[in-house]
Design an enzyme around this catalytic site. Structure first.
Site, PDB file in Angstrom:
ATOM      1  N   LYS A  11      33.918  28.861 -14.456  1.00  0.00           N
ATOM      2  CA  LYS A  11      32.558  29.288 -14.816  1.00  0.00           C
ATOM      3  C   LYS A  11      32.034  30.360 -13.849  1.00  0.00           C
ATOM      4  O   LYS A  11      32.607  30.579 -12.770  1.00  0.00           O
ATOM      5  CB  LYS A  11      31.645  28.068 -14.820  1.00  0.00           C
ATOM      6  CG  LYS A  11      31.993  27.043 -15.904  1.00  0.00           C
ATOM      7  CD  LYS A  11      30.933  25.951 -15.956  1.00  0.00           C
ATOM      8  CE  LYS A  11      31.219  24.946 -17.052  1.00  0.00           C
ATOM      9  NZ  LYS A  11      30.130  23.954 -17.197  1.00  0.00           N
ATOM     10  N   PHE A  59      19.295  20.600 -21.784  1.00  0.00           N
ATOM     11  CA  PHE A  59      19.908  21.542 -20.851  1.00  0.00           C
ATOM     12  C   PHE A  59      20.542  22.750 -21.540  1.00  0.00           C
ATOM     13  O   PHE A  59      21.127  23.603 -20.869  1.00  0.00           O
ATOM     14  CB  PHE A  59      20.955  20.824 -19.987  1.00  0.00           C
ATOM     15  CG  PHE A  59      22.061  20.158 -20.774  1.00  0.00           C
ATOM     16  CD1 PHE A  59      23.160  20.874 -21.225  1.00  0.00           C
ATOM     17  CD2 PHE A  59      21.984  18.807 -21.077  1.00  0.00           C
ATOM     18  CE1 PHE A  59      24.183  20.261 -21.941  1.00  0.00           C
ATOM     19  CE2 PHE A  59      22.999  18.178 -21.802  1.00  0.00           C
ATOM     20  CZ  PHE A  59      24.097  18.918 -22.237  1.00  0.00           C
ATOM     21  N   HIS A 117      34.894  24.226 -16.905  1.00  0.00           N
ATOM     22  CA  HIS A 117      34.731  23.513 -18.178  1.00  0.00           C
ATOM     23  C   HIS A 117      36.099  23.019 -18.624  1.00  0.00           C
ATOM     24  O   HIS A 117      37.116  23.634 -18.318  1.00  0.00           O
ATOM     25  CB  HIS A 117      34.167  24.460 -19.244  1.00  0.00           C
ATOM     26  CG  HIS A 117      34.268  23.923 -20.635  1.00  0.00           C
ATOM     27  ND1 HIS A 117      33.380  22.997 -21.140  1.00  0.00           N
ATOM     28  CD2 HIS A 117      35.166  24.155 -21.625  1.00  0.00           C
ATOM     29  CE1 HIS A 117      33.731  22.696 -22.383  1.00  0.00           C
ATOM     30  NE2 HIS A 117      34.809  23.384 -22.701  1.00  0.00           N
TER      31      HIS A 117
HETATM   32  P1  CMP Z   1      30.836  21.403 -19.515  1.00  0.00           P
HETATM   33  O1  CMP Z   1      32.067  20.605 -19.308  1.00  0.00           O
HETATM   34  O2  CMP Z   1      30.967  22.873 -19.531  1.00  0.00           O
HETATM   35  O3  CMP Z   1      30.140  20.959 -20.881  1.00  0.00           O
HETATM   36  C1  CMP Z   1      28.756  21.110 -21.119  1.00  0.00           C
HETATM   37  C2  CMP Z   1      28.008  21.479 -19.878  1.00  0.00           C
HETATM   38  O4  CMP Z   1      26.634  21.218 -19.913  1.00  0.00           O
HETATM   39  C3  CMP Z   1      28.509  20.642 -18.727  1.00  0.00           C
HETATM   40  O5  CMP Z   1      29.795  21.033 -18.358  1.00  0.00           O
HETATM   41  C4  CMP Z   1      27.416  20.856 -17.687  1.00  0.00           C
HETATM   42  O6  CMP Z   1      27.647  21.976 -16.879  1.00  0.00           O
HETATM   43  C5  CMP Z   1      26.225  21.099 -18.570  1.00  0.00           C
HETATM   44  N1  CMP Z   1      25.327  19.973 -18.455  1.00  0.00           N
HETATM   45  C6  CMP Z   1      25.509  18.730 -18.886  1.00  0.00           C
HETATM   46  N2  CMP Z   1      24.447  17.961 -18.586  1.00  0.00           N
HETATM   47  C7  CMP Z   1      23.584  18.753 -17.943  1.00  0.00           C
HETATM   48  C8  CMP Z   1      22.316  18.537 -17.374  1.00  0.00           C
HETATM   49  N3  CMP Z   1      21.734  17.338 -17.425  1.00  0.00           N
HETATM   50  N4  CMP Z   1      21.714  19.595 -16.801  1.00  0.00           N
HETATM   51  C9  CMP Z   1      22.305  20.807 -16.763  1.00  0.00           C
HETATM   52  N5  CMP Z   1      23.531  21.056 -17.291  1.00  0.00           N
HETATM   53  C10 CMP Z   1      24.147  20.040 -17.863  1.00  0.00           C
END
Ligand code: CMP
Length: 139
Positions: A11, A59, A117
């Site tokens: 990321k 989010f 991710h």
């Molecule tokens: P990722 O695996 O990329 O999948 C979705 C993303 O949303 C996750 O990683 C986090 O980076 C983001 N995410 C999930 N929950 C929250 C939260 N409560 N606040 C901010 N970002 C979030």
């Protein structure tokens, strides 16, 4: 049967702070093979489309802003049972909850800025691989 490939993204927080090489080396040391990779700076529309499954969650706006804030590095990784092996290697979404030695424990800043991710199922890995690399990347 569990698939051998998954879709990963380094990321913008980790890519922009020069951690891509360390993260790839860490994953290769754990037996993952890099199949393909690219570097791109997603527009808000692209980031929004990639994370469409999260649309409506509190989010989502922050996530789209962050993922379009700078270059990121999507890649396809190969290993037996790739989706679950990669998710174990990166650790919990929130680095505060991630196990010692995982990518997020080592390199993530926060739940939102969490370095990497990973696809959460074989089906999503195929879908996400298609998004960045076209039809053949996950075969
Ligand atoms: P990722 O695996 O990329 O999948 C979705 C993303 O949303 C996750 O990683 C986090 O980076 C983001 N995410 C999930 N929950 C929250 C939260 N409560 N606040 C901010 N970002 C979030």
């Amino acid at each position: 049967m569990a698939g051998n490939r998954t879709l990963a993204i380094i990321k913008p927080d980790a890519f922009g702070s020069g951690k891509a090489g360390k993260i790839i080396a860490h994953l290769e040391a754990q037996g993952f093979t890099l199949i393909c990779a690219r570097v791109l700076h997603m527009s808000k529309a692209e980031a929004g489309a990639f994370y469409e499954v999260h649309k409506g969650r509190p989010f989502y706006g922050e996530l789209v802003e962050f993922m379009s804030s700078g270059p990121c590095m999507p890649m396809v990784l190969q290993k037996d049972d790739a989706v679950s092996a990669y998710r174990a290697a990166i650790g919990a979404t929130d680095p505060a909850e991630a196990a010692e030695g995982t990518v997020r424990k080592l390199y993530a800043e926060s739940k939102g800025r969490n370095a990497v991710h990973g696809s959460d199922s074989d089906e999503n890995a195929r879908h996400e691989g298609m998004f960045f690399f076209g039809a053949d990347a996950l075969i």
